[in-house]
Design a protein around this motif. Structure first.
Motif, PDB file in Angstrom:
ATOM      1  N   ASN A 130       3.742  11.977   1.337  1.00 54.37           N
ATOM      2  CA  ASN A 130       3.056  11.173   1.799  1.00 54.37           C
ATOM      3  C   ASN A 130       3.040  10.033   1.428  1.00 54.37           C
ATOM      4  OD1 ASN A 130       3.380  12.451  -1.841  1.00 54.37           O
ATOM      5  ND2 ASN A 130       3.621  10.689  -2.905  1.00 54.37           N
ATOM      6  N   TYR A 131       4.536  10.032   2.530  1.00 53.98           N
ATOM      7  CA  TYR A 131       3.753   8.935   3.781  1.00 53.98           C
ATOM      8  C   TYR A 131       2.513   9.432   4.968  1.00 53.98           C
ATOM      9  CZ  TYR A 131       5.058   6.096   8.080  1.00 53.98           C
ATOM     10  OH  TYR A 131       4.852   5.020   9.505  1.00 53.98           O
ATOM     11  N   THR A 189       7.352   5.352  -4.840  1.00 56.93           N
ATOM     12  CA  THR A 189       7.821   4.664  -6.681  1.00 56.93           C
ATOM     13  C   THR A 189       7.043   6.531  -7.149  1.00 56.93           C
ATOM     14  OG1 THR A 189       7.214   2.546  -7.071  1.00 56.93           O
ATOM     15  CG2 THR A 189       6.621   3.897  -8.898  1.00 56.93           C
ATOM     16  N   ALA A 190       6.032   6.822  -6.257  1.00 51.94           N
ATOM     17  CA  ALA A 190       5.381   8.249  -7.246  1.00 51.94           C
ATOM     18  C   ALA A 190       6.257   9.102  -6.720  1.00 51.94           C
ATOM     19  CB  ALA A 190       4.333   8.371  -6.673  1.00 51.94           C
ATOM     20  N   SER A 191       6.437   9.604  -5.716  1.00 52.40           N
ATOM     21  CA  SER A 191       7.627  10.777  -5.377  1.00 52.40           C
ATOM     22  C   SER A 191       8.916  10.375  -6.058  1.00 52.40           C
ATOM     23  CB  SER A 191       8.159  10.003  -3.762  1.00 52.40           C
ATOM     24  OG  SER A 191       7.049  10.130  -2.514  1.00 52.40           O
ATOM     25  N   THR A 192       9.163   9.633  -6.830  1.00 48.96           N
ATOM     26  CA  THR A 192      10.910   8.941  -7.303  1.00 48.96           C
ATOM     27  C   THR A 192      10.515   9.659  -8.455  1.00 48.96           C
ATOM     28  OG1 THR A 192      11.873   7.607  -6.027  1.00 48.96           O
ATOM     29  CG2 THR A 192      12.465   8.238  -8.092  1.00 48.96           C
ATOM     30  N   VAL A 193       9.915   9.201  -9.392  1.00 49.18           N
ATOM     31  CA  VAL A 193       9.329   9.699 -10.922  1.00 49.18           C
ATOM     32  C   VAL A 193       8.660  10.681 -10.432  1.00 49.18           C
ATOM     33  CG1 VAL A 193       7.508   8.555 -12.606  1.00 49.18           C
ATOM     34  CG2 VAL A 193       8.665   6.502 -11.626  1.00 49.18           C
ATOM     35  N   TYR A 214       0.790  -1.512   0.071  1.00 51.55           N
ATOM     36  CA  TYR A 214      -0.010  -0.128   0.170  1.00 51.55           C
ATOM     37  C   TYR A 214       0.776   1.026  -0.310  1.00 51.55           C
ATOM     38  CZ  TYR A 214      -4.475  -1.878   0.029  1.00 51.55           C
ATOM     39  OH  TYR A 214      -5.351  -3.030  -0.049  1.00 51.55           O
ATOM     40  N   TRP A 215       1.652   1.138   0.683  1.00 54.35           N
ATOM     41  CA  TRP A 215       2.785   2.452   0.754  1.00 54.35           C
ATOM     42  C   TRP A 215       3.777   2.393  -0.305  1.00 54.35           C
ATOM     43  CZ3 TRP A 215       7.930   1.776   1.895  1.00 54.35           C
ATOM     44  CH2 TRP A 215       8.072   1.112   2.919  1.00 54.35           C
ATOM     45  N   LEU A 216       4.467   0.913  -0.645  1.00 49.88           N
ATOM     46  CA  LEU A 216       5.491   1.582  -1.470  1.00 49.88           C
ATOM     47  C   LEU A 216       5.276   2.215  -3.015  1.00 49.88           C
ATOM     48  CD1 LEU A 216       7.969   0.374  -2.241  1.00 49.88           C
ATOM     49  CD2 LEU A 216       7.124  -1.626  -3.910  1.00 49.88           C
ATOM     50  N   ASN A 217       3.761   2.048  -3.642  1.00 48.36           N
ATOM     51  CA  ASN A 217       3.688   3.198  -4.214  1.00 48.36           C
ATOM     52  C   ASN A 217       3.495   3.799  -4.589  1.00 48.36           C
ATOM     53  OD1 ASN A 217       3.199   2.759  -7.981  1.00 48.36           O
ATOM     54  ND2 ASN A 217       1.255   3.362  -7.037  1.00 48.36           N
ATOM     55  N   PRO A 218       2.650   5.312  -3.582  1.00 50.74           N
ATOM     56  CA  PRO A 218       2.860   5.831  -3.494  1.00 50.74           C
ATOM     57  C   PRO A 218       4.050   6.816  -2.581  1.00 50.74           C
ATOM     58  CG  PRO A 218       1.074   5.434  -1.895  1.00 50.74           C
ATOM     59  CD  PRO A 218       2.281   3.774  -3.026  1.00 50.74           C
ATOM     60  N   VAL A 219       4.763   6.183  -1.670  1.00 46.75           N
ATOM     61  CA  VAL A 219       5.660   6.841  -1.064  1.00 46.75           C
ATOM     62  C   VAL A 219       7.140   6.590  -2.298  1.00 46.75           C
ATOM     63  CG1 VAL A 219       6.455   6.652   1.347  1.00 46.75           C
ATOM     64  CG2 VAL A 219       4.660   6.062   1.021  1.00 46.75           C
TER      65      VAL A 219
END
Length: 211
Positions: free
Chosen positions: A199-200, A112-116, A105-110
């Motif tokens: 995001n976290y 992946t999304a932040s980095t991209v 649940y947190w890997l993508n928004p925290v």
């Protein structure tokens, strides 16, 4: 006048932005695994390497000689940001803090999304626009584009009316801050870490209401 502006900031940047916007819009309708990462990062890297003929780590300001400074600033400011937000949540927030999110649940928004998003908006777009105009004007324009990218996500989440305006104001201020810190530290690591911290916080304070 519109044509002059487009030529000044680079029509190719606008085309890439529209492409990324469409990817986001498609994903909020029906998630396609990996499309946001590949569809955003790959065209950007190909452009920097083959069109601009620049070294990617140098252009994005991910150089090894700046990583320690950038990460240090990011961790320090991120800790301050998280501390203030948690104190606010404890003192005036109504609801529960959700720390125990599964990794999925947190890997993508925290992460992946932040980095991209930082790679594309600060590392690429902000750099490109700053080559054509002043940094502060470029930062303002990128912040508007950053807000626009989130509108499909908000709309799909049921956020409408004045709530969208509130979200847009918050995201716009954050985007401007990320851009300024990127400019001051000369490292993309700083806004990446701060973006991840924000995001976290959004995850762990979901559902909280403030008095």
């Amino acid at each position: 006048m519109r044509g002059i502006i487009l030529r000044k900031i680079g029509i190719e940047c606008i085309v890439l932005y529209v492409w990324v916007f469409l990817i986001v819009w498609v994903n909020v309708q029906n998630t396609i695994t990996g499309s946001f990462i590949i569809g955003t990062i790959l065209p950007m890297l190909l452009y920097i390497h083959y069109v601009d003929c620049r070294r990617i780590p140098d252009y994005l300001r991910l150089r090894v000689d700046r990583w320690l400074s950038g990460i240090s600033w990011g961790l320090g400011l991120g800790l301050v940001f998280i501390s203030i937000s948690l104190i606010k949540a404890v003192l005036i927030g109504q609801g529960k803090l959700w720390f125990a999110w599964p990794a999925g649940y947190w890997l993508n928004p925290v992460i992946t999304a932040s980095t991209v998003e930082e790679l594309f908006f600060r590392g690429f777009l902000l750099n490109k626009f700053a080559e054509k105009t002043s940094f502060f004007r470029a930062n303002f324009l990128v912040s508007l584009m950053f807000i626009a990218l989130h509108i499909p996500v908000w709309s799909t989440s049921g956020i409408v009316g004045w709530d969208i305006l509130g979200n847009a104001t918050y995201v716009g201020i954050l985007s401007g801050l990320f851009g300024y810190l990127y400019y001051r530290t000369q490292s993309l690591w700083t806004p990446i870490i701060l973006h991840a911290a924000n995001n976290y916080l959004t995850l762990i304070t979901v559902g909280m209401v403030y008095q």
